[in-house]
Design a protein around this motif. Structure first.
Motif, PDB file in Angstrom:
ATOM      1  N   GLY A 112       0.657  -1.206   0.289  1.00  0.00           N
ATOM      2  CA  GLY A 112       0.345  -0.254  -0.097  1.00  0.00           C
ATOM      3  C   GLY A 112       1.020   1.192  -0.336  1.00  0.00           C
ATOM      4  O   GLY A 112       0.116   2.106  -0.902  1.00  0.00           O
ATOM      5  N   LEU A 113       1.873   1.263   0.691  1.00  0.00           N
ATOM      6  CA  LEU A 113       2.753   2.232   0.653  1.00  0.00           C
ATOM      7  C   LEU A 113       3.567   2.095  -0.948  1.00  0.00           C
ATOM      8  O   LEU A 113       3.783   3.767  -1.196  1.00  0.00           O
ATOM      9  CB  LEU A 113       3.855   2.336   1.921  1.00  0.00           C
ATOM     10  N   ALA A 114       3.782   1.607  -1.058  1.00  0.00           N
ATOM     11  CA  ALA A 114       4.325   1.419  -2.348  1.00  0.00           C
ATOM     12  C   ALA A 114       3.516   2.350  -3.424  1.00  0.00           C
ATOM     13  O   ALA A 114       4.205   3.229  -4.218  1.00  0.00           O
ATOM     14  CB  ALA A 114       5.060   0.170  -2.972  1.00  0.00           C
ATOM     15  N   HIS A 115       2.253   1.519  -3.298  1.00  0.00           N
ATOM     16  CA  HIS A 115       1.227   2.086  -4.676  1.00  0.00           C
ATOM     17  C   HIS A 115       1.188   3.826  -3.786  1.00  0.00           C
ATOM     18  O   HIS A 115       0.851   4.438  -5.291  1.00  0.00           O
ATOM     19  CB  HIS A 115       0.493   1.445  -4.158  1.00  0.00           C
ATOM     20  N   ARG A 116       1.426   4.173  -2.643  1.00  0.00           N
ATOM     21  CA  ARG A 116       0.851   5.629  -2.578  1.00  0.00           C
ATOM     22  C   ARG A 116       2.102   6.202  -3.193  1.00  0.00           C
ATOM     23  O   ARG A 116       2.496   7.297  -3.872  1.00  0.00           O
ATOM     24  CB  ARG A 116       0.735   5.535  -1.049  1.00  0.00           C
ATOM     25  N   ALA A 117       3.287   6.221  -3.000  1.00  0.00           N
ATOM     26  CA  ALA A 117       4.598   7.040  -2.425  1.00  0.00           C
ATOM     27  C   ALA A 117       4.076   7.029  -5.231  1.00  0.00           C
ATOM     28  O   ALA A 117       4.292   7.855  -6.017  1.00  0.00           O
ATOM     29  CB  ALA A 117       5.411   6.290  -2.849  1.00  0.00           C
ATOM     30  N   ALA A 118       4.521   5.221  -5.480  1.00  0.00           N
ATOM     31  CA  ALA A 118       4.072   5.508  -6.675  1.00  0.00           C
ATOM     32  C   ALA A 118       3.275   6.663  -7.169  1.00  0.00           C
ATOM     33  O   ALA A 118       3.340   7.194  -8.894  1.00  0.00           O
ATOM     34  CB  ALA A 118       4.182   4.806  -7.560  1.00  0.00           C
ATOM     35  N   GLY A 119       1.792   6.584  -6.935  1.00  0.00           N
ATOM     36  CA  GLY A 119       0.918   7.139  -7.213  1.00  0.00           C
ATOM     37  C   GLY A 119       1.563   9.080  -7.066  1.00  0.00           C
ATOM     38  O   GLY A 119       0.395   9.005  -7.904  1.00  0.00           O
ATOM     39  N   LEU A 120       2.461   9.091  -6.605  1.00  0.00           N
ATOM     40  CA  LEU A 120       2.054  10.083  -6.629  1.00  0.00           C
ATOM     41  C   LEU A 120       2.859  11.731  -7.506  1.00  0.00           C
ATOM     42  O   LEU A 120       3.162  12.104  -7.462  1.00  0.00           O
ATOM     43  CB  LEU A 120       2.560  10.798  -5.115  1.00  0.00           C
ATOM     44  N   GLY A 121       4.061  10.198  -8.028  1.00  0.00           N
ATOM     45  CA  GLY A 121       4.545  10.223  -9.182  1.00  0.00           C
ATOM     46  C   GLY A 121       6.511  10.056  -8.843  1.00  0.00           C
ATOM     47  O   GLY A 121       7.189   9.616  -9.890  1.00  0.00           O
ATOM     48  N   ALA A 122       6.411   8.966  -8.171  1.00  0.00           N
ATOM     49  CA  ALA A 122       8.196   8.798  -7.812  1.00  0.00           C
ATOM     50  C   ALA A 122       7.994   6.941  -9.026  1.00  0.00           C
ATOM     51  O   ALA A 122       7.538   6.355  -8.424  1.00  0.00           O
ATOM     52  CB  ALA A 122       7.860   8.079  -6.886  1.00  0.00           C
TER      53      ALA A 122
END
Length: 294
Positions: A177-187
């Motif tokens: 979930g954390l990984a997808h949040r960061a990726a969703g923000l642009g990482a």
């Protein structure tokens, strides 16, 4: 294969082992510069130390490791230190002082950022406002460590080529979930190290996971920085995610076989009376402001 060029800018300390009366160079950015060089990159370290025994030892260790120190400043005051205890091989922070280590980029640092393949910094460097300036010049690698709060994610993750997190306390579902949040923000790439539970790397829609190597650690200090350094150099060399994660797990396990982040022990010489709790340091330390990006 081209040799990656990496500038690691920000925090440094000497890690002081109370039971040994020895100090070792350390800090996330300092460690990454050393490990990335060991993994085949050309590395530069930018930051600040004082002209005291700890600062001189840091400079000597970086030079011995082949890291370019042309952007290592010497400032009046004391070099940052962290007092380390141990419980069953795991590190325990007993106190610290950041000394002169919290500095912002100067014109020469920004110029160098435009010439390298990646710039690494992180939460402990207190330069979050500089993230867009760095990303405008190079690929940004940022270590969030255990700072998973959404406000920091929204401020920094959109600028990240590699966003790294320490998630040893997270379940696999929480880490995803954390990984997808960061990726969703642009990482572009998101790394979450999970200690004995292994690690995962999310690159776009591609998820890669690896197991941790089973070891009896002597000292875990620097293992996470080792992992990040190997992943970053591997990404810059376009290595397969499965290969670079497996290599990172092996290198992190190796780091657990010696004291200190990357060795280089010296007799402990710091002003221990300046020591503060980690909570107090984060309460008192002010972030380095950045000008508006034009």
């Amino acid at each position: 294969m081209p040799i990656p060029r990496i500038l690691s800018f920000g925090d440094n300390v000497v890690d002081c082992y109370e039971d040994q009366k020895l100090m070792y160079p350390g800090g996330n950015c300092l460690n990454l510069a050393v490990f990335a060089h060991r993994f085949g990159a050309e590395t530069f370290y930018g930051g600040a130390v004082a002209d005291d025994p700890a600062g001189r030892h840091i400079r000597r260790a970086l030079l011995a490791e082949g890291v370019d120190v042309s952007r290592l400043r010497s400032l009046p005051g004391n070099t940052a230190f962290c007092v380390i205890g141990s419980q069953g091989g795991d590190r325990v922070f007993l106190g610290a002082d950041l000394g002169v280590s919290i500095v912002g980029p100067e014109a020469e640092d920004l110029a160098l950022m435009s010439k390298v393949d990646a710039v690494h910094t992180g939460r402990s460097s207190h330069i979050d406002d500089w993230a867009p300036h760095i990303a405008a010049r190079s690929r940004l690698s940022y270590d969030f460590a255990t700072a998973h709060e959404i406000v920091r994610l929204m401020r920094v993750a959109p600028h990240c080529h590699l966003a790294s997190f320490s998630g040893g306390e997270l379940s696999r579902e929480q880490a995803l979930g954390l990984a997808h949040r960061a990726a969703g923000l642009g990482a572009r790439h998101v790394l979450i190290t999970r200690g004995a539970k292994g690690a995962l790397l999310l690159s776009g829609s591609e998820l890669t996971e690896t197991r941790a190597e089973i070891i009896t650690p002597l000292d875990t200090l620097g293992a996470g920085d080792t992992f990040i350094a190997r992943v970053l150099t591997g990404l810059l060399r376009d290595e397969r995610p499965a290969d670079l994660l497996a290599a990172a797990a092996s290198e992190a396990a190796q780091t657990c076989s010696w004291h200190g982040g990357f060795g280089h022990a010296a007799p402990m010489e710091v002003e221990l009376h300046l020591s503060k709790s980690v909570a107090e340091i984060y309460r008192l330390t002010k972030a380095i402001p950045a000008p508006a990006l034009t």
